[in-house]
Design an enzyme around this catalytic site. Structure first.
Site, PDB file in Angstrom:
ATOM      1  N   ASN A 195       0.033   0.918   5.826  1.00  0.00           N
ATOM      2  CA  ASN A 195       0.840   0.088   4.936  1.00  0.00           C
ATOM      3  C   ASN A 195       1.615  -0.888   5.818  1.00  0.00           C
ATOM      4  O   ASN A 195       2.359  -0.462   6.695  1.00  0.00           O
ATOM      5  CB  ASN A 195       1.804   0.972   4.139  1.00  0.00           C
ATOM      6  CG  ASN A 195       2.785   0.190   3.266  1.00  0.00           C
ATOM      7  OD1 ASN A 195       3.857   0.681   2.958  1.00  0.00           O
ATOM      8  ND2 ASN A 195       2.431  -1.017   2.858  1.00  0.00           N
ATOM      9  N   GLY A 196       1.427  -2.182   5.564  1.00  0.00           N
ATOM     10  CA  GLY A 196       2.113  -3.202   6.362  1.00  0.00           C
ATOM     11  C   GLY A 196       1.192  -4.356   6.676  1.00  0.00           C
ATOM     12  O   GLY A 196       0.045  -4.387   6.229  1.00  0.00           O
TER      13      GLY A 196
ATOM     14  N   CYS B 235      15.690  -5.910   6.641  1.00  0.00           N
ATOM     15  CA  CYS B 235      14.953  -7.175   6.648  1.00  0.00           C
ATOM     16  C   CYS B 235      15.116  -7.789   5.267  1.00  0.00           C
ATOM     17  O   CYS B 235      14.765  -7.171   4.264  1.00  0.00           O
ATOM     18  CB  CYS B 235      13.468  -6.947   6.929  1.00  0.00           C
ATOM     19  SG  CYS B 235      12.525  -8.493   6.791  1.00  0.00           S
TER      20      CYS B 235
ATOM     21  N   CYS C 148       0.827  -1.201   0.000  1.00  0.00           N
ATOM     22  CA  CYS C 148       0.000   0.000   0.000  1.00  0.00           C
ATOM     23  C   CYS C 148       0.860   1.249   0.000  1.00  0.00           C
ATOM     24  O   CYS C 148       2.051   1.197   0.312  1.00  0.00           O
ATOM     25  CB  CYS C 148      -0.884   0.021   1.237  1.00  0.00           C
ATOM     26  SG  CYS C 148      -1.880  -1.457   1.362  1.00  0.00           S
TER      27      CYS C 148
ATOM     28  N   GLY D 228      -0.092   0.259  -5.088  1.00  0.00           N
ATOM     29  CA  GLY D 228      -1.400  -0.363  -4.940  1.00  0.00           C
ATOM     30  C   GLY D 228      -2.338   0.177  -5.990  1.00  0.00           C
ATOM     31  O   GLY D 228      -2.482   1.389  -6.108  1.00  0.00           O
TER      32      GLY D 228
ATOM     33  N   CYS E  10       6.886 -12.966   2.278  1.00  0.00           N
ATOM     34  CA  CYS E  10       6.980 -11.775   3.138  1.00  0.00           C
ATOM     35  C   CYS E  10       5.693 -11.684   3.944  1.00  0.00           C
ATOM     36  O   CYS E  10       4.606 -11.839   3.394  1.00  0.00           O
ATOM     37  CB  CYS E  10       7.138 -10.515   2.292  1.00  0.00           C
ATOM     38  SG  CYS E  10       7.055  -9.002   3.289  1.00  0.00           S
TER      39      CYS E  10
ATOM     40  N   TYR F  81      12.796  -4.090  -5.809  1.00  0.00           N
ATOM     41  CA  TYR F  81      11.666  -4.089  -6.724  1.00  0.00           C
ATOM     42  C   TYR F  81      10.624  -3.016  -6.460  1.00  0.00           C
ATOM     43  O   TYR F  81      10.128  -2.384  -7.381  1.00  0.00           O
ATOM     44  CB  TYR F  81      10.957  -5.455  -6.667  1.00  0.00           C
ATOM     45  CG  TYR F  81       9.634  -5.462  -7.397  1.00  0.00           C
ATOM     46  CD1 TYR F  81       9.584  -5.492  -8.787  1.00  0.00           C
ATOM     47  CD2 TYR F  81       8.431  -5.398  -6.699  1.00  0.00           C
ATOM     48  CE1 TYR F  81       8.369  -5.466  -9.457  1.00  0.00           C
ATOM     49  CE2 TYR F  81       7.218  -5.374  -7.365  1.00  0.00           C
ATOM     50  CZ  TYR F  81       7.195  -5.403  -8.736  1.00  0.00           C
ATOM     51  OH  TYR F  81       5.998  -5.368  -9.396  1.00  0.00           O
TER      52      TYR F  81
ATOM     53  N   CYS G 263      12.663 -12.421   2.851  1.00  0.00           N
ATOM     54  CA  CYS G 263      12.207 -13.065   1.611  1.00  0.00           C
ATOM     55  C   CYS G 263      13.357 -13.801   0.922  1.00  0.00           C
ATOM     56  O   CYS G 263      13.125 -14.700   0.111  1.00  0.00           O
ATOM     57  CB  CYS G 263      11.557 -12.049   0.673  1.00  0.00           C
ATOM     58  SG  CYS G 263      12.567 -10.606   0.317  1.00  0.00           S
TER      59      CYS G 263
ATOM     60  N   CYS H  91      12.965  -2.870   4.942  1.00  0.00           N
ATOM     61  CA  CYS H  91      12.802  -3.878   3.885  1.00  0.00           C
ATOM     62  C   CYS H  91      13.780  -3.629   2.732  1.00  0.00           C
ATOM     63  O   CYS H  91      13.757  -2.569   2.097  1.00  0.00           O
ATOM     64  CB  CYS H  91      11.376  -3.806   3.359  1.00  0.00           C
ATOM     65  SG  CYS H  91      11.114  -4.735   1.857  1.00  0.00           S
TER      66      CYS H  91
HETATM   67  P1  AMP Z   1       7.178 -14.380 -11.775  1.00  0.00           P
HETATM   68  O1  AMP Z   1       6.795 -14.219 -13.195  1.00  0.00           O
HETATM   69  O2  AMP Z   1       6.103 -15.048 -10.962  1.00  0.00           O
HETATM   70  O3  AMP Z   1       8.506 -15.018 -11.571  1.00  0.00           O
HETATM   71  O4  AMP Z   1       7.276 -12.917 -11.170  1.00  0.00           O
HETATM   72  C1  AMP Z   1       8.426 -12.173 -11.414  1.00  0.00           C
HETATM   73  C2  AMP Z   1       8.049 -10.767 -11.674  1.00  0.00           C
HETATM   74  O5  AMP Z   1       7.274 -10.265 -10.596  1.00  0.00           O
HETATM   75  C3  AMP Z   1       9.238  -9.862 -11.817  1.00  0.00           C
HETATM   76  O6  AMP Z   1       8.960  -9.014 -12.915  1.00  0.00           O
HETATM   77  C4  AMP Z   1       9.256  -9.047 -10.556  1.00  0.00           C
HETATM   78  O7  AMP Z   1       9.650  -7.748 -10.846  1.00  0.00           O
HETATM   79  C5  AMP Z   1       7.833  -9.061 -10.096  1.00  0.00           C
HETATM   80  N1  AMP Z   1       7.672  -9.140  -8.656  1.00  0.00           N
HETATM   81  C6  AMP Z   1       8.497  -9.621  -7.739  1.00  0.00           C
HETATM   82  N2  AMP Z   1       7.948  -9.550  -6.507  1.00  0.00           N
HETATM   83  C7  AMP Z   1       6.734  -8.989  -6.663  1.00  0.00           C
HETATM   84  C8  AMP Z   1       5.673  -8.621  -5.775  1.00  0.00           C
HETATM   85  N3  AMP Z   1       5.745  -8.849  -4.490  1.00  0.00           N
HETATM   86  N4  AMP Z   1       4.593  -8.049  -6.306  1.00  0.00           N
HETATM   87  C9  AMP Z   1       4.503  -7.854  -7.613  1.00  0.00           C
HETATM   88  N5  AMP Z   1       5.438  -8.191  -8.515  1.00  0.00           N
HETATM   89  C10 AMP Z   1       6.546  -8.736  -8.043  1.00  0.00           C
END
Ligand code: AMP
Length: 508
Positions: free
Chosen positions: A135-136, A467, A35, A61, A415, A275, A470, A269
């Site tokens: 957020n959390g 942290c 969020c 979000g 996470c 990302y 993950c 985090c």
């Molecule tokens: P996947 O295709 O399932 O391996 O997801 C990888 C993609 O998801 C990469 O483009 C990451 O940038 C993105 N990603 C990683 N963690 C998250 C997250 N928590 N929420 C949304 N996207 C994520």
């Protein structure tokens, strides 16, 4: 196991799922995650600024948003499902009168229940109106909720944020800051909060500082935001972080800082750097873009590849790919183009199109890739869904070799502090070796950044203060065992919306 298959494995099914338009009600929506929060105190256009702040925080979000303002006498609220630009218009903003306002962007699963979970939550309690944006994730949510319900509390939503409201309402202290201290003293986990009453705005961050929260200044107005990119948009000056464990009270008397909890070693985090945060934000005192570039440089030093060009998976791999290209001396090329207009659902033609789900989002640049050995850069692999589709697309476009480089260590654990990741079992790297993952995503080679590389931005090699559960499974706040299945359900529900496309597909 054959190339590109994890035989007899549910991953395989997810990767090959046909696209269909499915909106299914989320059965379990008791997390809120990913969020963004924003608050303004002391500005004649408070709601308008909050609207802009939420706009800048849209990446945190995309499924619902809300603003609550105070005109000094009552709280006025407007919340809705969808993107900020779709929920608010000039008329609505004008109705959100007053000189203070708070707002919230939320990712959630969808369905009829979710409007209730939209934030800021607003209540009338014994002391007047109260709005809260969070957020959390609170890890002891279920246990505290059960206790409160036994004593007669009735919850309006399934969000853990409502718990904080109940705890404030049942606290004994006479004024809100002390009631909040009482409430927060009982919860465990991650919270970056902004609260609003008719006369006061309060910001609070958990003692570990899992999620970001910053203070800004715009003339005489005080601003609170999840990220500094939101301050930039309203031309507010960055003042400082809300410190882990700090409560900042803003009212007619000015700004005061309270530190009611025992000091902890902060655990900010690190995945926000990898990302989640916007690259133009200043996070924990460092620019996210520059951190990602340093991680990309470290990746090039640690995991070189015999290749012709460096290509990012846009946008998540952009900064790291630039760093990789600079360090390796290879040319940086945007060999994949990303559509930024991907909505929540698509109407697929009856004759299904292969890899439609990923094609609607990414398309390779054919002429550029033909005959090339490509180093493909991505920030992380979650379930491998994206890469399993993107790499064959690059080959179809003529790429001779695809060498996959990930700008973070393998994501092996969920996470529970505010970023939505699937259940541990569904994280590709939790159960498979790097070689198995390489085969699954069909890359010619695969390598991940090391720990030292991840923290290369720190200079001193120390990982303290972050942290990285993950990546390590080292959880600073203990997570009750029953949380894992919940996490899985949440991810599954989202997957239905996005056609087995994985988490990335949600982020248009
Ligand atoms: P996947 O295709 O399932 O391996 O997801 C990888 C993609 O998801 C990469 O483009 C990451 O940038 C993105 N990603 C990683 N963690 C998250 C997250 N928590 N929420 C949304 N996207 C994520």
């Amino acid at each position: 196991m054959s190339d590109g298959q994890l035989a007899g494995d549910k991953w395989d099914m997810a990767a090959d799922a046909d696209l269909s338009v499915v909106i299914e009600e989320a059965k379990l929506d008791n997390f809120h995650e990913e969020c963004g929060v924003f608050g303004v105190y002391g500005h004649p256009e408070a709601a308008n600024l909050v609207y802009l702040g939420l706009y800048a925080l849209q990446h945190r979000g995309q499924e619902s948003a809300g603003i609550v303002s105070s005109n000094g006498k009552v709280l006025i609220s407007h919340r809705g499902m969808g993107l900020v630009a779709d929920i608010f218009n000039t008329k609505v903003i004008e109705q959100l009168e007053g000189t203070s306002a708070i707002g919230h962007n939320r990712y959630s699963t969808t369905g009829s229940t979710t409007l209730k979970n939209c934030q800021p939550l607003v209540v009338e309690y014994a002391k007047g109106g109260l709005a809260l944006a969070h957020n959390g994730n609170l890890v002891n949510f279920s246990e505290l909720r059960e206790q409160l319900e036994k004593n007669g509390a009735i919850f309006q939503s399934s969000s853990d944020s409502e718990l904080i409201i109940h705890l404030i309402a049942s606290a004994q202290a006479p004024d809100l800051p002390d009631r909040l201290i009482e409430a927060l003293g009982q919860v465990r986990g991650a919270y970056s909060l902004v609260l609003l009453t008719e006369r006061q705005m309060i910001a609070a961050r958990d003692p570990w500082g899992f999620r970001p929260l910053v203070l800004g200044k715009l003339n005489d107005a005080t601003i609170v935001a999840s990220e500094t990119c939101a301050l930039d948009l309203v031309r507010a000056e960055y003042v400082r972080e809300v410190e882990p464990g700090e409560i900042v009270v803003i009212d007619e008397e000015g700004i005061r800082s309270l530190r009611p909890f025992a000091a902890m070693a902060p655990r900010r985090c690190v995945f926000e750097y990898v990302y989640f945060a916007r690259p133009d934000s200043l996070l924990y005192g460092r620019n996210v873009y520059q951190v990602r570039k340093l991680q990309g440089r470290a990746l090039a030093r640690e995991c070189p590849a015999e290749a012709d060009i460096v290509v990012p998976v846009p946008d998540s791999g952009n900064a790291a790919a630039l760093g990789y290209a600079e360090e390796s001396g290879l040319p940086f090329e945007m060999g994949l183009v990303r559509s930024h207009y991907v909505g929540r659902t698509f109407i697929e033609p009856r004759q299904s199109i292969r890899h439609f789900g990923v094609k609607i989002k990414f398309n390779p640049v054919v002429g550029l890739l033909r005959g090339k050995r490509v180093v493909l850069i991505e920030d992380s692999i979650v379930r491998g869904t994206t890469l399993r589709k993107v790499i064959p697309m690059l080959r179809q476009a003529g790429a001779r070799e695809v060498h996959m480089r990930i700008a973070a260590p393998p994501t092996t654990n969920s996470c529970f502090y505010g970023i939505d990741t699937p259940n541990r079992d569904e994280l590709l790297a939790s159960r498979h070796s790097i070689e198995e993952i390489r085969k699954y995503i069909t890359a010619d080679s695969l390598a991940y950044l090391s720990w030292d590389g991840l923290y290369s931005f720190l200079g001193n090699g120390s990982r303290e203060g972050y942290c990285d559960a993950c990546f390590t499974g080292n959880y600073p706040v203990e997570v009750p065992r029953d949380r894992e299945p919940h996490q899985l359900h949440l991810f599954e529900a989202a997957d239905h919306h996005f056609n087995g496309g994985g988490r990335a597909d949600r982020l248009a």
